[in-house]
Design an enzyme around this catalytic site. Sequence first.
Site, PDB file in Angstrom:
ATOM      1  CG  ASP A  33      -1.842   1.161   1.309  1.00 45.66           C
ATOM      2  OD1 ASP A  33      -1.997   1.853   0.289  1.00 45.66           O
ATOM      3  OD2 ASP A  33      -2.385   1.432   2.404  1.00 45.66           O
ATOM      4  CB  ALA A  34       1.149   4.091   1.627  1.00 41.36           C
ATOM      5  CE1 TYR A  35       8.012   1.052  -0.017  1.00 39.11           C
ATOM      6  CE2 TYR A  35       7.599   2.911  -1.485  1.00 39.11           C
ATOM      7  CZ  TYR A  35       7.989   1.599  -1.291  1.00 39.11           C
ATOM      8  OH  TYR A  35       8.349   0.821  -2.354  1.00 39.11           O
ATOM      9  CE  LYS A  80      -1.706  11.499  17.729  1.00 40.86           C
ATOM     10  NZ  LYS A  80      -1.949  10.046  17.782  1.00 40.86           N
ATOM     11  CB  ALA A 124       5.390 -10.407   0.053  1.00 43.54           C
ATOM     12  NE  ARG A 156      -5.152  -0.366  14.111  1.00 45.00           N
ATOM     13  CZ  ARG A 156      -5.318   0.066  12.849  1.00 45.00           C
ATOM     14  NH1 ARG A 156      -6.365   0.804  12.512  1.00 45.00           N
ATOM     15  NH2 ARG A 156      -4.439  -0.246  11.921  1.00 45.00           N
ATOM     16  CB  ALA A 165       4.484   3.868  15.815  1.00 43.77           C
ATOM     17  CG  HIS A 214      11.260  27.964  37.721  1.00 42.71           C
ATOM     18  ND1 HIS A 214      10.144  27.296  38.174  1.00 42.71           N
ATOM     19  CD2 HIS A 214      11.008  29.288  37.854  1.00 42.71           C
ATOM     20  CE1 HIS A 214       9.251  28.200  38.588  1.00 42.71           C
ATOM     21  NE2 HIS A 214       9.747  29.404  38.403  1.00 42.71           N
TER      22      HIS A 214
HETATM   23  P1  FAD Z   1       1.636  -1.036  10.081  1.00 42.94           P
HETATM   24  O1  FAD Z   1       2.060   0.346  10.325  1.00 42.94           O
HETATM   25  O2  FAD Z   1       0.174  -1.333  10.125  1.00 42.94           O
HETATM   26  O3  FAD Z   1       2.230  -1.450   8.675  1.00 42.94           O
HETATM   27  C1  FAD Z   1       1.960  -2.693   8.102  1.00 42.94           C
HETATM   28  C2  FAD Z   1       2.145  -2.595   6.595  1.00 42.94           C
HETATM   29  O4  FAD Z   1       2.139  -3.898   6.047  1.00 42.94           O
HETATM   30  C3  FAD Z   1       0.998  -1.851   5.891  1.00 42.94           C
HETATM   31  O5  FAD Z   1       1.522  -0.734   5.191  1.00 42.94           O
HETATM   32  C4  FAD Z   1       0.398  -2.884   4.949  1.00 42.94           C
HETATM   33  O6  FAD Z   1      -0.013  -2.327   3.704  1.00 42.94           O
HETATM   34  C5  FAD Z   1       1.564  -3.841   4.741  1.00 42.94           C
HETATM   35  N1  FAD Z   1       1.175  -5.197   4.359  1.00 42.94           N
HETATM   36  C6  FAD Z   1       0.273  -6.019   4.955  1.00 42.94           C
HETATM   37  N2  FAD Z   1       0.240  -7.218   4.333  1.00 42.94           N
HETATM   38  C7  FAD Z   1       1.156  -7.145   3.327  1.00 42.94           C
HETATM   39  C8  FAD Z   1       1.591  -8.074   2.323  1.00 42.94           C
HETATM   40  N3  FAD Z   1       1.118  -9.333   2.273  1.00 42.94           N
HETATM   41  N4  FAD Z   1       2.513  -7.665   1.427  1.00 42.94           N
HETATM   42  C9  FAD Z   1       3.038  -6.401   1.477  1.00 42.94           C
HETATM   43  N5  FAD Z   1       2.668  -5.493   2.407  1.00 42.94           N
HETATM   44  C10 FAD Z   1       1.740  -5.868   3.317  1.00 42.94           C
HETATM   45  N6  FAD Z   1       0.895   4.495  17.617  1.00 42.94           N
HETATM   46  C11 FAD Z   1       1.721   5.279  18.350  1.00 42.94           C
HETATM   47  O7  FAD Z   1       2.765   4.809  18.801  1.00 42.94           O
HETATM   48  N7  FAD Z   1       1.412   6.602  18.605  1.00 42.94           N
HETATM   49  C12 FAD Z   1       0.281   7.164  18.124  1.00 42.94           C
HETATM   50  O8  FAD Z   1       0.036   8.362  18.365  1.00 42.94           O
HETATM   51  C13 FAD Z   1      -0.611   6.369  17.346  1.00 42.94           C
HETATM   52  N8  FAD Z   1      -1.752   6.902  16.855  1.00 42.94           N
HETATM   53  C14 FAD Z   1      -2.565   6.135  16.078  1.00 42.94           C
HETATM   54  C15 FAD Z   1      -3.731   6.697  15.579  1.00 42.94           C
HETATM   55  C16 FAD Z   1      -4.584   5.950  14.794  1.00 42.94           C
HETATM   56  C17 FAD Z   1      -5.826   6.591  14.236  1.00 42.94           C
HETATM   57  C18 FAD Z   1      -4.230   4.581  14.481  1.00 42.94           C
HETATM   58  C19 FAD Z   1      -5.125   3.751  13.599  1.00 42.94           C
HETATM   59  C20 FAD Z   1      -3.085   4.020  14.982  1.00 42.94           C
HETATM   60  C21 FAD Z   1      -2.232   4.769  15.795  1.00 42.94           C
HETATM   61  N9  FAD Z   1      -1.067   4.228  16.336  1.00 42.94           N
HETATM   62  C22 FAD Z   1      -0.246   5.010  17.112  1.00 42.94           C
HETATM   63  C23 FAD Z   1      -0.705   2.806  16.137  1.00 42.94           C
HETATM   64  C24 FAD Z   1       0.387   2.641  15.051  1.00 42.94           C
HETATM   65  O9  FAD Z   1      -0.091   3.187  13.848  1.00 42.94           O
HETATM   66  C25 FAD Z   1       0.722   1.181  14.879  1.00 42.94           C
HETATM   67  O10 FAD Z   1       1.069   0.621  16.125  1.00 42.94           O
HETATM   68  C26 FAD Z   1       1.903   0.998  13.934  1.00 42.94           C
HETATM   69  O11 FAD Z   1       1.609   1.525  12.657  1.00 42.94           O
HETATM   70  C27 FAD Z   1       2.266  -0.483  13.789  1.00 42.94           C
HETATM   71  O12 FAD Z   1       3.333  -0.628  12.922  1.00 42.94           O
HETATM   72  P2  FAD Z   1       3.532  -1.985  12.106  1.00 42.94           P
HETATM   73  O13 FAD Z   1       4.814  -1.816  11.345  1.00 42.94           O
HETATM   74  O14 FAD Z   1       3.380  -3.144  12.996  1.00 42.94           O
HETATM   75  O15 FAD Z   1       2.304  -2.057  11.080  1.00 42.94           O
END
Ligand code: FAD
Length: 458
Positions: free
Chosen positions: A30-32, A45, A107, A264, A312, A436
């Site tokens: 999808d998106a980096y 944010k 993948a 989630r 994250a 302070h």
């Molecule tokens: P993701 O960021 O979900 O990335 C996974 C990626 O894998 C996606 O881009 C997807 O397209 C890709 N993918 C999936 N399957 C495949 C495949 N088969 N082949 C290729 N690509 C694939 N966290 C914080 O720490 N602070 C915050 O303030 C915060 N605010 C948030 C607000 C909202 C509204 C949401 C929804 C989440 C928030 N989070 C926050 C949570 C944070 O976004 C996630 O914890 C974090 O993105 C997880 O990282 P990840 O790398 O595990 O997965």
Amino acid sequence: MLVIGAGPGGYVAAIRAAQHGLDVTLVEKDAYGGTCLNYGCIPSKALVHGGDVAHEARTADHLGIDADVDVDLGRLVDWKDGIVDQLTGGVEGLCKAAGVDLVDGAAQFVDEHVAEIDADGETRTLGFEYAIVATGSRPLEVPGFEPDGGYVLDSRDALELDEVPDSLIVVGAGYIGMELSTVLAKLGTDVTVVEMFDDVLPMYDDDISRVIRERATELGIDFRFGELAADWDERDEGVVVATETEDGDITELSADAVLVVAGRDPVTDTVNFDALGIEPDDDGCVPTDAQGRTDLDHVFAVGDIAGEPMLAHKASYEGEVAADAIAGQPATLDHAAMPAAVFTDPEVATVGLTREEAAEAGYSPVVGQMPMAGNGRALTVEADDGFARIVADEPTGRVLGAQIAAPNASELLSEITLAIEQGLTLSELAGTVHTHPTLSETVMEAAADALGEAIHTR
Ligand code: FAD
């Protein structure tokens, strides 16, 4: 090495592995930047900031400042998109600069050492020695409330609105629900939050929930606690949502739309784990060891897919540890100092143990607390709700945890996270001179309070 998913777990793992000299391919469908940069942390944010600017301008007359505020949400969202583009472009650039081979595609595993990649309408196979799966999470669906982008929204839709809704029903008072409710209330929406538990942020201490609930109520947010969103219907170009209590009492609520933010779900169905014999646990997450390794020695899982907390920085940390482990470094995961923040008004930030958790873990906890109302800087920024609290082990003074409700609590927390990580004591925190007037003085005072030496609390 193959990395699947370029969110904060995957792209950080890929860069770290490349730094170790591994030959890395990172596949993203999808998106980096993944959820965090595109549909989560960063866009939310950005909108929190927009909401704060609008609200502060609208409510500053007691400071002698009067402003007519007109919110053009389309332009605010465009500005937010600019930040997202800048950051996702940055991720792509960093990966390329580190020598990571980037593939735009999906993948999935074919067997223990081969994956199939669908990209640009073509399928190719890729052999790998090691794999890190970082496929993240997606919104949990509430039965009957499948998002349609119009009447039933998920968090991603809420970050893409082009007009401020007049009214909105938000299902879920967890951290995402409370952040988005606060933003929209500040932008001018009439928000009603439906929550089956009896308070906001149910996973947090009661006094934290109280601060956030009271402030949200001041912002005009209505709460329906102890109610489940049971059903909805389209009516008068809006929705009617039926909520139900445990006793079966039904209430009908009307609004322009309903936003469902009930949690989630880990994404475990896109990579064909069956080909590896890997099975999710009862929570739907992939079980891993202390380095992020799955049941297979050469396949790792990091980030949301590997379980709570779905944050994250936890994903990135796990990505780094997995890459280090694959490179043969003595890396191991330690979640004792894993911070978490909620970007509400005020912010909430926590790390480590609460008093109860410390007692359960066998410590003799001592607690120190400093109210924001006793801090000069807090008063100058009109932020006297909230407090900073530190939990420590009394006999040794070792800092074990903290709970903060304050403006910029997410920033204030880092000092305590470092203290836990480094095994620092209350005396070391209390004996460190703090600038302070700053909110960070509350951290020093809370540590002093735990020692019975606070100057500014009674
Ligand atoms: P993701 O960021 O979900 O990335 C996974 C990626 O894998 C996606 O881009 C997807 O397209 C890709 N993918 C999936 N399957 C495949 C495949 N088969 N082949 C290729 N690509 C694939 N966290 C914080 O720490 N602070 C915050 O303030 C915060 N605010 C948030 C607000 C909202 C509204 C949401 C929804 C989440 C928030 N989070 C926050 C949570 C944070 O976004 C996630 O914890 C974090 O993105 C997880 O990282 P990840 O790398 O595990 O997965």
